[in-house]
Scaffold this active site. Structure first.
Site, PDB file in Angstrom:
ATOM      1  N   HIS A   1      -7.923   1.049  -4.636  1.00 56.83           N
ATOM      2  CA  HIS A   1      -8.924   0.828  -3.585  1.00 56.83           C
ATOM      3  C   HIS A   1      -9.628   2.155  -3.311  1.00 56.83           C
ATOM      4  O   HIS A   1      -9.035   3.054  -2.706  1.00 56.83           O
ATOM      5  CB  HIS A   1      -8.191   0.298  -2.330  1.00 56.83           C
ATOM      6  CG  HIS A   1      -9.055   0.084  -1.147  1.00 56.83           C
ATOM      7  ND1 HIS A   1      -8.533  -0.121   0.117  1.00 56.83           N
ATOM      8  CD2 HIS A   1     -10.411   0.011  -1.014  1.00 56.83           C
ATOM      9  CE1 HIS A   1      -9.523  -0.298   0.973  1.00 56.83           C
ATOM     10  NE2 HIS A   1     -10.667  -0.213   0.315  1.00 56.83           N
TER      11      HIS A   1
ATOM     12  N   ASP B   1      -4.549   3.577  -2.304  1.00 55.73           N
ATOM     13  CA  ASP B   1      -5.686   3.904  -1.440  1.00 55.73           C
ATOM     14  C   ASP B   1      -6.185   5.312  -1.693  1.00 55.73           C
ATOM     15  O   ASP B   1      -5.503   6.286  -1.373  1.00 55.73           O
ATOM     16  CB  ASP B   1      -5.259   3.787   0.027  1.00 55.73           C
ATOM     17  CG  ASP B   1      -5.078   2.352   0.462  1.00 55.73           C
ATOM     18  OD1 ASP B   1      -6.033   1.571   0.337  1.00 55.73           O
ATOM     19  OD2 ASP B   1      -3.959   2.006   0.912  1.00 55.73           O
TER      20      ASP B   1
ATOM     21  N   MET C   1     -11.712  -5.994   4.553  1.00 54.72           N
ATOM     22  CA  MET C   1     -10.968  -5.038   5.378  1.00 54.72           C
ATOM     23  C   MET C   1     -10.723  -5.666   6.745  1.00 54.72           C
ATOM     24  O   MET C   1     -11.665  -6.075   7.431  1.00 54.72           O
ATOM     25  CB  MET C   1     -11.750  -3.727   5.543  1.00 54.72           C
ATOM     26  CG  MET C   1     -11.790  -2.849   4.303  1.00 54.72           C
ATOM     27  SD  MET C   1     -10.168  -2.499   3.567  1.00 54.72           S
ATOM     28  CE  MET C   1      -9.338  -1.620   4.903  1.00 54.72           C
TER      29      MET C   1
ATOM     30  N   MET D   1     -11.972   4.389  -1.425  1.00 55.77           N
ATOM     31  CA  MET D   1     -12.734   4.593  -0.179  1.00 55.77           C
ATOM     32  C   MET D   1     -13.437   5.935  -0.311  1.00 55.77           C
ATOM     33  O   MET D   1     -13.111   6.905   0.371  1.00 55.77           O
ATOM     34  CB  MET D   1     -11.779   4.549   1.019  1.00 55.77           C
ATOM     35  CG  MET D   1     -11.312   3.132   1.332  1.00 55.77           C
ATOM     36  SD  MET D   1      -9.848   3.099   2.368  1.00 55.77           S
ATOM     37  CE  MET D   1      -8.597   3.261   1.094  1.00 55.77           C
TER      38      MET D   1
ATOM     39  N   ASP E   1      -6.771  -6.459   3.782  1.00 57.33           N
ATOM     40  CA  ASP E   1      -6.112  -5.151   3.854  1.00 57.33           C
ATOM     41  C   ASP E   1      -6.224  -4.574   5.260  1.00 57.33           C
ATOM     42  O   ASP E   1      -7.320  -4.349   5.753  1.00 57.33           O
ATOM     43  CB  ASP E   1      -6.811  -4.230   2.828  1.00 57.33           C
ATOM     44  CG  ASP E   1      -6.211  -2.844   2.743  1.00 57.33           C
ATOM     45  OD1 ASP E   1      -5.186  -2.586   3.388  1.00 57.33           O
ATOM     46  OD2 ASP E   1      -6.790  -2.014   2.017  1.00 57.33           O
TER      47      ASP E   1
ATOM     48  N   MET F   1      -8.915   8.137  -0.794  1.00 60.38           N
ATOM     49  CA  MET F   1      -9.838   8.491   0.302  1.00 60.38           C
ATOM     50  C   MET F   1     -10.388   9.890   0.089  1.00 60.38           C
ATOM     51  O   MET F   1      -9.651  10.792  -0.313  1.00 60.38           O
ATOM     52  CB  MET F   1      -9.092   8.457   1.634  1.00 60.38           C
ATOM     53  CG  MET F   1      -8.413   7.140   1.918  1.00 60.38           C
ATOM     54  SD  MET F   1      -7.502   7.236   3.459  1.00 60.38           S
ATOM     55  CE  MET F   1      -6.796   5.587   3.522  1.00 60.38           C
TER      56      MET F   1
ATOM     57  N   SER G   1       0.840  -1.206   0.000  1.00 62.31           N
ATOM     58  CA  SER G   1       0.000   0.000   0.000  1.00 62.31           C
ATOM     59  C   SER G   1       0.871   1.250   0.000  1.00 62.31           C
ATOM     60  O   SER G   1       1.619   1.506   0.954  1.00 62.31           O
ATOM     61  CB  SER G   1      -0.913   0.004   1.223  1.00 62.31           C
ATOM     62  OG  SER G   1      -1.444   1.306   1.390  1.00 62.31           O
TER      63      SER G   1
ATOM     64  N   HIS H   1      -0.845  -1.320  -4.369  1.00 63.16           N
ATOM     65  CA  HIS H   1      -2.164  -0.977  -3.826  1.00 63.16           C
ATOM     66  C   HIS H   1      -2.255   0.537  -3.632  1.00 63.16           C
ATOM     67  O   HIS H   1      -1.409   1.135  -2.960  1.00 63.16           O
ATOM     68  CB  HIS H   1      -2.332  -1.710  -2.491  1.00 63.16           C
ATOM     69  CG  HIS H   1      -3.684  -1.595  -1.886  1.00 63.16           C
ATOM     70  ND1 HIS H   1      -4.758  -2.344  -2.309  1.00 63.16           N
ATOM     71  CD2 HIS H   1      -4.151  -0.813  -0.877  1.00 63.16           C
ATOM     72  CE1 HIS H   1      -5.822  -2.049  -1.578  1.00 63.16           C
ATOM     73  NE2 HIS H   1      -5.482  -1.112  -0.699  1.00 63.16           N
TER      74      HIS H   1
HETATM   75  C1  DX5 Z   1      -6.556   1.526   5.107  1.00 60.64           C
HETATM   76  C2  DX5 Z   1      -5.972   1.201   3.757  1.00 60.64           C
HETATM   77  C3  DX5 Z   1      -4.856   0.234   3.792  1.00 60.64           C
HETATM   78  C4  DX5 Z   1      -3.648   0.644   4.583  1.00 60.64           C
HETATM   79  C5  DX5 Z   1      -2.849  -0.585   4.937  1.00 60.64           C
HETATM   80  O1  DX5 Z   1      -7.739   2.190   4.958  1.00 60.64           O
HETATM   81  O2  DX5 Z   1      -6.975   0.649   2.939  1.00 60.64           O
HETATM   82  O3  DX5 Z   1      -4.486  -0.166   2.479  1.00 60.64           O
HETATM   83  O4  DX5 Z   1      -2.856   1.558   3.917  1.00 60.64           O
HETATM   84  O5  DX5 Z   1      -1.762  -0.214   5.702  1.00 60.64           O
HETATM   85  P1  DX5 Z   1      -1.155  -1.145   6.850  1.00 60.64           P
HETATM   86  O6  DX5 Z   1      -0.656  -2.383   6.182  1.00 60.64           O
HETATM   87  O7  DX5 Z   1      -0.090  -0.298   7.435  1.00 60.64           O
HETATM   88  O8  DX5 Z   1      -2.281  -1.453   7.810  1.00 60.64           O
HETATM   89 ZN    ZN Z   2      -6.449  -0.293   0.985  1.00 61.73          ZN
END
Ligand code: DX5
Ligand code: ZN
Length: 215
Positions: free
Chosen positions: A65, A34, A136, A67, A174, A36, A7, A32
């Site tokens: 991903h 993320d 998740m 969110m 994740d 947001m 990530s 990955h």
């Molecule tokens: C959280 C993200 C994850 C996060 C994972 O909302 O979707 O992808 O970055 O990071 P670690 O492995 O540090 O929990």
């Molecule tokens: Zn993620």
């Protein structure tokens, strides 16, 4: 073989190119990303601009991903930015099927994710529209959290569901995944491991990836 999808949220944003090169050199399969929106989750990260910039620097499979609320509004933008797969949250879509169909219609792999409190039974009616299910294992929004143990059995539940429908769906988890807890997840049926802190914050990235693979 297990795919590792580091990530980028845990990378150094001032040195994205070299951090991505480090995970590529370590032999990971996916990256990955993320996204947001500060609404679906209480944090804001990056969007299509950053993804299209790093697309020019990497050939890895881009595992995006989202969110964000009502992601159907932005699927084309992520296609244009270079996403290979787009995963949306069941809790964030008023039209889950339409959103998954839109992702596939643009030639990308469609993923569906559920938060820790959402049961796997909610996924059932969409399973044939999904190339990937993302469980998740923390509350989405932040990297560096501890994995919630109660979420682990959901991986096995997704595996049974896919078996029942005779589907080769990827099963991804994740949040809070480390070399200490990954074996349990693999035993449940994990096929794609997202890891932020465990990879990008490690002293030796290559070693960290090897440890996640159990080698
Ligand atoms: C959280 C993200 C994850 C996060 C994972 O909302 O979707 O992808 O970055 O990071 P670690 O492995 O540090 O929990
Ligand atoms: Zn993620």
């Amino acid at each position: 073989m297990l795919k590792i999808s580091p990530s980028l949220l845990a990378a150094n944003f001032a040195n994205l190119e070299s951090d991505i090169k480090a995970v590529e050199d370590a032999g990971v399969e996916w990256l990955h990303l993320d996204v947001m929106d500060g609404m679906f989750v209480p944090n804001i990260s990056f969007g299509p601009c950053v993804i299209s910039s790093i697309r020019k620097k990497s050939k890895l499979y881009f595992d995006v991903h989202l969110m964000i609320n009502e992601p159907i509004r932005y699927i084309e933008d992520y296609k244009n930015s270079g996403a290979d797969g787009v995963t949306v949250h069941l809790e964030a879509c008023s039209d889950v099927s339409g959103t998954l169909e839109k992702i596939r219609s643009l030639g990308m792999k469609a993923g569906l994710s559920i938060k820790p409190a959402t049961p796997v039974s909610e996924i059932k009616r969409y399973i044939e529209l999904c190339d990937l299910i993302l469980i998740m294992t923390v509350e989405p929004g932040f990297g560096g959290q501890k994995l919630i143990p109660e979420t682990i059995k959901k991986i096995g539940q997704v595996k049974s569901l896919c078996r029942k429908y005779n589907l080769q769906t990827e099963i991804e988890a994740d949040g809070g995944i480390t070399e200490q807890n990954i074996t349990e997840l693999i035993n449940e049926g994990l096929t794609v491991c997202v890891a932020g802190s465990a990879v990008f914050r490690a002293k030796d990235v290559e070693e960290a990836v090897k440890k996640l693979r159990g080698t």
